[in-house]
Design an enzyme around this catalytic site. Structure first.
Site, mmCIF file in Angstrom:
data_model
loop_
_atom_site.group_PDB
_atom_site.id
_atom_site.type_symbol
_atom_site.label_atom_id
_atom_site.label_comp_id
_atom_site.label_asym_id
_atom_site.label_seq_id
_atom_site.Cartn_x
_atom_site.Cartn_y
_atom_site.Cartn_z
ATOM 1 N N HIS A 40 0.855 -1.195 0.000
ATOM 2 C CA HIS A 40 0.000 0.000 0.000
ATOM 3 C C HIS A 40 0.886 1.238 0.000
ATOM 4 C CE1 HIS A 40 -3.341 2.708 0.778
ATOM 5 N NE2 HIS A 40 -2.532 3.322 1.617
ATOM 6 N N ASP A 80 -15.908 1.919 6.846
ATOM 7 C CA ASP A 80 -14.886 2.883 6.423
ATOM 8 C C ASP A 80 -15.455 3.875 5.417
ATOM 9 O OD1 ASP A 80 -12.069 3.862 6.181
ATOM 10 O OD2 ASP A 80 -12.381 3.206 4.121
ATOM 11 N N SER A 139 -8.319 3.447 8.762
ATOM 12 C CA SER A 139 -8.945 3.394 7.437
ATOM 13 C C SER A 139 -8.137 2.514 6.486
ATOM 14 C CB SER A 139 -9.074 4.810 6.878
ATOM 15 O OG SER A 139 -9.603 4.796 5.572
ATOM 16 N N LYS A 180 -8.996 -1.860 5.441
ATOM 17 C CA LYS A 180 -9.204 -2.331 4.060
ATOM 18 C C LYS A 180 -8.171 -3.381 3.677
ATOM 19 C CE LYS A 180 -9.373 1.866 2.138
ATOM 20 N NZ LYS A 180 -9.711 2.900 3.105
#
Length: 453
Positions: free
Chosen positions: A82, A161, A183, A187
């Site tokens: 990410h 979220d 958040s 995910k």
């Protein structure tokens, strides 16, 4: 329980229990707690902060508020990456197929462009036919065939979220590291990951420009991932200029295809190196190498072998994309207009306001200001110089692409402000500035707490 009691409790600086946080998250997901009360609690959390236990409870409750992807039937280590957002950041298209070629599986749930940063899904959708909206069952099928799948968030994945983020966006509570962490990690952990590598940007093109803030967020996300049983590492990386040569949608896919095909260029060596290092950490966390450095070496071997290009092409086909255009990607790039942006004086490129460059790309049509706005597949820019390079008056600093020439005026104004030419080159910051792991995360967390006190 009553929401107003939990608002008051957090307002007064007290710590909420796991059950109280679960109550709030359930109320957000089911829309049984009014928006004004959720907003009040978010502001209290923004001002008072959250404990590590509260962040863990909030992340877990949000992760379990909807569907959860289960990669265990694939019988391989599931790992993802990410990025906190940048300009020209296209590492996903390199590292996902590299990690898959190393024997791992990559269920990558990505986002769209918003603000000055580009969106992975918008870039992929510049490939005709590519489907970013898959059911979890379809995603699992693609992964079983190709080893990787890059998709968007489903309507039933982490619904809490979506509600809380929309409220944070409207109530000036986005920048809380605690809420950002919950958040992002909710995910990512909803994808059932065994390992996660975080690319935390810092510098003029990052949301967190100050290094100390980025270090704290990185360490907080590593702590949260490790608490959830996911092997997690965070790399603090330089976002003081666009990554690679291109920023936009199709042009970033084209640049990635070149690197996957072994075509190197001096101006995208930073992109290649960062991708290899991130992939190396994914390979290491997945147990396919003894060290991250060894993982980087294996990633480079995979890249040079052409196996990553084969997997990326297979993934695109499996998600209905027209991979035939990959045979001549430059031919597919047909913007309605293009224009060189030239240097007004000679010297050295000494400074880049990368956020301004990102806004220039957005104004060319490659990004969006509001969710749901359409984007142009071919808008964007190509840089011809990087920080420290010598420039000559009248020679191009970058080339702009847009659907029509009327788009050029505002981006040119932004670029004049963003690109600073000086008589001497400025010292360059390292590409990778810090690495946060389970072993050293505590020192960064404690450093932030001491700094706040």
């Amino acid at each position: 329980m009553h929401a107003v009691d939990l608002i008051r409790k957090k307002r007064d600086g007290e710590e909420l229990t796991i059950e109280e946080i679960q109550f709030l998250v359930r109320g957000a997901a089911t829309e049984t707690i009014p928006e004004e009360q959720l907003s009040a609690w978010l502001m209290a959390a923004f001002l008072r902060g959250l404990s590590l236990a509260e962040v863990d409870a909030l992340t877990t409750a949000m992760r379990l508020s909807g569907e959860v992807f289960d990669p265990s039937p694939l019988k391989r280590f599931a790992v993802d990456k990410h990025s906190t957002g940048g300009v020209g950041d296209k590492t996903s298209f390199l590292i996902a197929p590299i990690a898959a070629a190393a024997g791992l599986v990559v269920p990558m749930i990505s986002g769209r462009a918003l603000g000055h940063t580009g969106g992975t899904l918008d870039k992929l959708e510049s490939i005709p036919g590519y489907r970013t909206h898959l059911t979890l069952a379809e995603m699992q099928q693609v992964i079983s065939e190709c080893g990787a799948s890059i998709v968007g968030q489903t309507n039933r994945l982490v619904p809490a979220d979506r509600v809380l983020y929309a409220l944070r966006d409207r109530t000036a509570t986005v920048e809380s590291p605690y809420l950002i962490c919950a958040s992002i990690m909710s995910k990512k952990l909803a994808a059932g990951l065994n390992g996660l590598v975080l690319d935390v940007k810092t510098g003029s093109g990052a949301f967190l420009r100050h290094k100390q803030d980025a270090l704290f967020l990185g360490s907080l996300m590593v702590e949260t991932g490790e608490r959830a049983g996911t092997r997690t590492a965070a790399l603090l990386t330089n976002m003081n200029q666009p990554l690679g040569r291109f920023a936009g949608n199709w042009v970033e896919i084209q640049e990635s295809l070149d690197l996957l095909a072994g075509k190197r260029h001096p101006l995208n060596e930073d992109l290649r190196e960062l991708s290899l290092v991130l992939a190396g950490w994914m390979i290491f966390l997945g147990g396919a190498s003894d060290t991250a450095e060894e993982g980087r070496g294996r990633a480079e071997q995979i890249l040079e072998s052409g196996r990553a290009l084969k997997i990326f092409t297979e993934m695109v086909k499996a998600q209905s994309g027209d991979a035939a255009i990959f045979t001549d990607p430059e031919k597919f790039h047909r913007p309605g207009a293009r224009k060189d942006f030239v240097a007004e004086r000679s010297g050295y490129l000494a400074q880049v306001n990368c956020t301004q460059v990102g806004w220039a790309v957005q104004r060319l049509g490659a990004g969006r200001e509001r969710a749901g706005e359409p984007v142009s597949a071919h808008a964007g820019l190509e840089v011809h110089v990087k920080l420290g390079n010598k420039v000559e008056a009248g020679k191009p600093l970058c080339t702009l692409f847009a659907d029509d020439a009327s788009r050029f005026a505002e981006p040119e104004t932004l670029l004049r402000q963003a690109l600073v030419i000086a008589d001497e080159p400025a010292p360059a910051d390292p590409l990778i500035q810090e690495i946060i792991t389970a072993e050293n995360k505590k020192q960064y967390l404690e450093s932030h707490i001491a700094h706040r006190m």
